[in-house]
Design a protein around this motif. Structure first.
Motif, PDB file in Angstrom:
ATOM      1  N   UNK A 179       7.226  -3.403   5.018  1.00 43.66           N
ATOM      2  CA  UNK A 179       6.735  -4.545   4.346  1.00 43.66           C
ATOM      3  C   UNK A 179       5.267  -4.129   4.184  1.00 43.66           C
ATOM      4  N   UNK A 180       4.738  -5.183   3.278  1.00 42.02           N
ATOM      5  CA  UNK A 180       3.228  -4.897   2.934  1.00 42.02           C
ATOM      6  C   UNK A 180       2.463  -5.147   3.969  1.00 42.02           C
ATOM      7  N   UNK A 181       2.636  -6.234   4.704  1.00 41.88           N
ATOM      8  CA  UNK A 181       1.966  -6.506   5.932  1.00 41.88           C
ATOM      9  C   UNK A 181       2.085  -5.464   7.025  1.00 41.88           C
ATOM     10  N   UNK A 182       3.288  -4.793   7.275  1.00 38.84           N
ATOM     11  CA  UNK A 182       3.087  -3.997   8.395  1.00 38.84           C
ATOM     12  C   UNK A 182       2.539  -2.593   7.926  1.00 38.84           C
ATOM     13  N   UNK A 183       2.879  -2.209   6.778  1.00 37.78           N
ATOM     14  CA  UNK A 183       2.279  -0.967   6.294  1.00 37.78           C
ATOM     15  C   UNK A 183       0.763  -1.196   6.176  1.00 37.78           C
ATOM     16  N   UNK A 197       3.924   2.661   2.499  1.00 32.21           N
ATOM     17  CA  UNK A 197       5.217   1.472   2.730  1.00 32.21           C
ATOM     18  C   UNK A 197       6.244   2.245   2.353  1.00 32.21           C
ATOM     19  N   UNK A 198       6.270   3.160   1.438  1.00 31.78           N
ATOM     20  CA  UNK A 198       7.748   4.080   1.035  1.00 31.78           C
ATOM     21  C   UNK A 198       8.027   5.054   1.747  1.00 31.78           C
ATOM     22  N   UNK A 199       7.185   5.820   2.249  1.00 30.73           N
ATOM     23  CA  UNK A 199       7.414   7.122   2.868  1.00 30.73           C
ATOM     24  C   UNK A 199       6.990   7.247   4.411  1.00 30.73           C
ATOM     25  N   UNK A 200       5.812   6.378   4.527  1.00 31.61           N
ATOM     26  CA  UNK A 200       5.426   6.252   6.109  1.00 31.61           C
ATOM     27  C   UNK A 200       4.386   7.280   6.301  1.00 31.61           C
ATOM     28  N   UNK A 201       3.732   7.838   5.476  1.00 29.92           N
ATOM     29  CA  UNK A 201       2.580   8.911   5.605  1.00 29.92           C
ATOM     30  C   UNK A 201       1.438   8.177   5.820  1.00 29.92           C
ATOM     31  N   UNK A 202       0.478   8.671   6.612  1.00 26.32           N
ATOM     32  CA  UNK A 202      -0.637   8.099   7.248  1.00 26.32           C
ATOM     33  C   UNK A 202      -1.505   7.977   6.000  1.00 26.32           C
ATOM     34  N   UNK A 250       0.981  -1.233  -0.055  1.00 27.11           N
ATOM     35  CA  UNK A 250       0.150  -0.061  -0.134  1.00 27.11           C
ATOM     36  C   UNK A 250       0.844   1.183  -0.013  1.00 27.11           C
ATOM     37  N   UNK A 251       0.826   1.950  -1.015  1.00 26.30           N
ATOM     38  CA  UNK A 251       1.652   3.270  -1.288  1.00 26.30           C
ATOM     39  C   UNK A 251       0.693   4.445  -1.528  1.00 26.30           C
ATOM     40  N   UNK A 252       1.336   5.644  -1.083  1.00 29.11           N
ATOM     41  CA  UNK A 252       0.393   6.950  -1.172  1.00 29.11           C
ATOM     42  C   UNK A 252       0.188   7.257  -2.867  1.00 29.11           C
ATOM     43  N   UNK A 253      -0.399   8.077  -3.275  1.00 30.68           N
ATOM     44  CA  UNK A 253      -0.461   8.874  -4.644  1.00 30.68           C
ATOM     45  C   UNK A 253       1.107   9.303  -5.131  1.00 30.68           C
ATOM     46  N   UNK A 254       1.523   9.731  -4.170  1.00 27.40           N
ATOM     47  CA  UNK A 254       2.935  10.472  -4.558  1.00 27.40           C
ATOM     48  C   UNK A 254       4.129   9.646  -4.726  1.00 27.40           C
ATOM     49  N   UNK A 255       3.781   8.244  -4.217  1.00 30.77           N
ATOM     50  CA  UNK A 255       5.049   7.329  -4.263  1.00 30.77           C
ATOM     51  C   UNK A 255       4.635   6.355  -5.529  1.00 30.77           C
ATOM     52  N   UNK A 256       3.287   6.142  -6.048  1.00 31.45           N
ATOM     53  CA  UNK A 256       3.050   5.416  -6.955  1.00 31.45           C
ATOM     54  C   UNK A 256       3.932   5.723  -8.280  1.00 31.45           C
ATOM     55  N   UNK A 257       4.470   6.770  -8.269  1.00 32.01           N
ATOM     56  CA  UNK A 257       5.181   7.225  -9.377  1.00 32.01           C
ATOM     57  C   UNK A 257       6.615   6.439  -9.444  1.00 32.01           C
ATOM     58  N   UNK A 258       7.129   6.217  -8.111  1.00 26.44           N
ATOM     59  CA  UNK A 258       8.370   5.417  -7.917  1.00 26.44           C
ATOM     60  C   UNK A 258       8.300   3.914  -8.170  1.00 26.44           C
ATOM     61  N   UNK A 259       7.132   3.582  -8.595  1.00 25.32           N
ATOM     62  CA  UNK A 259       6.870   2.028  -8.598  1.00 25.32           C
ATOM     63  C   UNK A 259       7.302   1.730 -10.175  1.00 25.32           C
ATOM     64  N   UNK A 260       7.816   2.506 -10.980  1.00 26.35           N
ATOM     65  CA  UNK A 260       7.737   2.172 -12.466  1.00 26.35           C
ATOM     66  C   UNK A 260       9.014   1.155 -12.802  1.00 26.35           C
TER      67      UNK A 260
END
Length: 96
Positions: free
Chosen positions: A68-72, A79-84, A1-11
Motif C-alpha cells: 500500500x502507499x503508506x508501507x511503500x 509499491x508495484x515491484x518492491x524495488x528500492x 510511490x512507484x519507480x519509473x519502470x512501473x509508471x507505465x502500468x498506471x495508465x
C-alpha cells in the motif's frame, strides 16, 4: 510511490468509455445485450479494488501492487515491484 519502470502500468482509468464507442450501456456495437440476466453477467465486471492486499499490513490495494502507499513510503520501495527507490535511513517516521 512507484519507480519509473512501473509508471507505465498506471495508465488504467476508472472512467467509463465514451458514449457509443463500445460502451457497455449501449445496444449498438455489441455493448449491452437485450433481456440479459444481470446475475449471470456479473463475473466479467471490473473491480477497482480487486483482491490484492499489501504484504505488510494486509490492507486492500487499489492497483496491481504488492505494498500500500503508506508501507511503500515508509520502507522506501516501489509499491508495484518492491524495488528500492528511496533511502529512508535518516527519516524520522512514526506509526501514528
Amino acid at each position: 510511490m512507484v519507480c519509473e519502470k512501473c509508471e507505465k502500468k498506471l495508465s488504467k482509468v476508472i472512467v467509463p468509455d465514451k458514449w457509443k464507442e463500445g460502451a457497455s450501456n449501449t445496444t449498438e456495437g455489441g455493448g449491452r445485450k437485450i433481456n440479459e440476466n444481470k446475475l449471470l453477467s456479473k463475473k466479467n465486471r471490473w473491480t477497482p479494488y480487486g483482491n490484492t492486499k499489501c504484504i505488510i499490513c494486509k490492507q486492500q490495494v487499489h492497483q496491481d501492487a504488492k505494498y500500500c502507499h503508506t508501507c511503500a513510503y515508509s520502507k522506501g520501495v516501489c509499491a508495484m515491484c518492491g524495488k528500492q527507490v528511496l533511502d529512508t535511513k535518516y527519516y524520522r517516521q512514526s506509526n501514528v
